[in-house]
Motif scaffolding. Structure first.
Motif, short mmCIF file in Angstrom:
data_model
loop_
_atom_site.label_atom_id
_atom_site.label_comp_id
_atom_site.label_asym_id
_atom_site.label_seq_id
_atom_site.Cartn_x
_atom_site.Cartn_y
_atom_site.Cartn_z
N ILE A 110 0.87 -1.18 0.00
CA ILE A 110 0.00 0.00 0.00
C ILE A 110 0.90 1.23 0.00
O ILE A 110 1.64 1.45 0.97
CB ILE A 110 -0.90 0.02 1.25
CG1 ILE A 110 -1.69 -1.29 1.36
CG2 ILE A 110 -1.81 1.25 1.25
CD1 ILE A 110 -2.10 -1.64 2.76
N LYS A 112 0.91 5.38 -0.36
CA LYS A 112 -0.03 6.49 -0.27
C LYS A 112 0.68 7.76 0.17
O LYS A 112 1.76 7.73 0.74
CB LYS A 112 -1.17 6.15 0.69
CG LYS A 112 -0.77 5.96 2.13
CD LYS A 112 -1.98 5.54 2.97
CE LYS A 112 -1.66 5.24 4.40
NZ LYS A 112 -0.88 4.04 4.64
N ILE A 129 -4.34 7.20 -2.11
CA ILE A 129 -3.77 5.86 -2.22
C ILE A 129 -3.56 5.50 -3.67
O ILE A 129 -4.49 5.58 -4.48
CB ILE A 129 -4.71 4.84 -1.54
CG1 ILE A 129 -4.95 5.26 -0.10
CG2 ILE A 129 -4.13 3.43 -1.61
CD1 ILE A 129 -6.11 4.57 0.55
N TYR A 173 -7.44 -0.90 4.00
CA TYR A 173 -6.81 -0.57 2.72
C TYR A 173 -6.29 -1.82 2.00
O TYR A 173 -6.38 -1.91 0.79
CB TYR A 173 -5.67 0.43 2.92
CG TYR A 173 -6.12 1.83 3.23
CD1 TYR A 173 -7.33 2.34 2.75
CD2 TYR A 173 -5.33 2.67 4.00
CE1 TYR A 173 -7.73 3.64 3.03
CE2 TYR A 173 -5.73 3.97 4.28
CZ TYR A 173 -6.93 4.45 3.80
OH TYR A 173 -7.31 5.73 4.08
#
Length: 185
Positions: A110, A112, A129, A173
Motif C-alpha cells: 500500500i 499512499k 492511495i 486498505y
C-alpha cells in the motif's frame, strides 16, 4: 472485554478532497504537509482473503521519511476496531525477514500520500492511495471496554457534520487494494 488501548476508526471514499479540506479549514482545522508512506501488509500463515479478520493478527511494515515502523493489529469487534502495537525498527529488510520467520506472509503493498490533523482526541487522515484514490479516516485511541460500534458512530457523526460527500467503507486498505486488483482477473 479487552486490555489496553484500541485503535477504532471509520473510513470514507472521498470524491472531492478539496471540499473536505475546505470544510475542515472553515472549522479552523488544517492538514499537515503530505507525507509519503510505503506499507507492506502481512497476514498470518493459514489466513486468506475471504476469511474473517476478527481475532486474527496482521502485521504491517511502514517506511515514512526514512523511518521504519513495525505494527501488529488484531481486529476485535470489526476490521476497523483493533488492538494495536507499533514500534520503530532500524532495518526494513531485516524486519521483513523477521516477520516471515514469525509465520506471516506478505499480502499487498500500500503506497499512499497522507496528510493528518487532530481534532480533540481524533486523528484525521486524508490519504491519496495509489490505485484507489482519496480516502478519509478518522481514528481514535480508546481504552477500557467502551463498545467499538459506539465509538464508530460518534466518529461517523463528526464526519457527517462536515457536510461533504463521503462514501463509508468498512474494509481496510489492504482489502480494498486486493479487491481492486482481483476485479480484472
Amino acid at each position: 472485554m479487552t486490555n489496553g488501548i484500541r485503535e477504532i476508526e471509520v473510513k470514507y471514499r472521498v470524491d472531492e478532497p478539496a471540499a473536505l479540506i475546505s470544510s475542515l479549514r472553515a472549522r479552523g482545522v488544517d492538514f499537515s504537509e503530505p507525507v509519503r508512506q510505503d506499507d507492506q501488509a502481512y497476514a498470518a500463515l493459514g489466513w486468506t482473503y475471504g476469511q474473517s479478520k476478527i481475532g486474527a493478527a496482521f502485521a504491517r511494515l511502514r517506511t515514512e521519511n526514512g523511518r521504519h515502523l513495525f505494527c501488529v493489529k488484531k481486529p476485535l469487534a470489526n476490521e476497523l476496531a483493533c488492538q494495536e502495537h507499533e514500534t520503530e525498527v532500524l532495518g526494513r529488510d531485516e524486519m521483513h525477514a523477521a516477520i516471515l520467520a514469525m509465520g506471516f506472509y506478505p499480502t499487498v503493498r500500500i503506497t499512499k500520500t497522507r496528510r493528518t490533523a487532530h481534532v480533540g482526541r481524533m486523528l484525521l487522515c486524508l490519504d491519496e492511495i495509489d490505485g484507489l484514490g482519496a480516502y478519509f479516516e478518522i481514528e481514535a485511541m480508546v481504552g477500557g471496554d467502551r463498545p467499538a460500534e459506539e465509538v464508530q458512530q460518534e466518529l461517523d457523526r463528526f464526519a457527517q457534520s462536515l457536510n461533504v460527500s463521503l462514501k463509508q467503507s468498512t474494509e481496510t486498505y489492504d482489502s480494498l487494494i486486493r479487491s481492486a486488483t482481483v476485479v480484472g482477473v
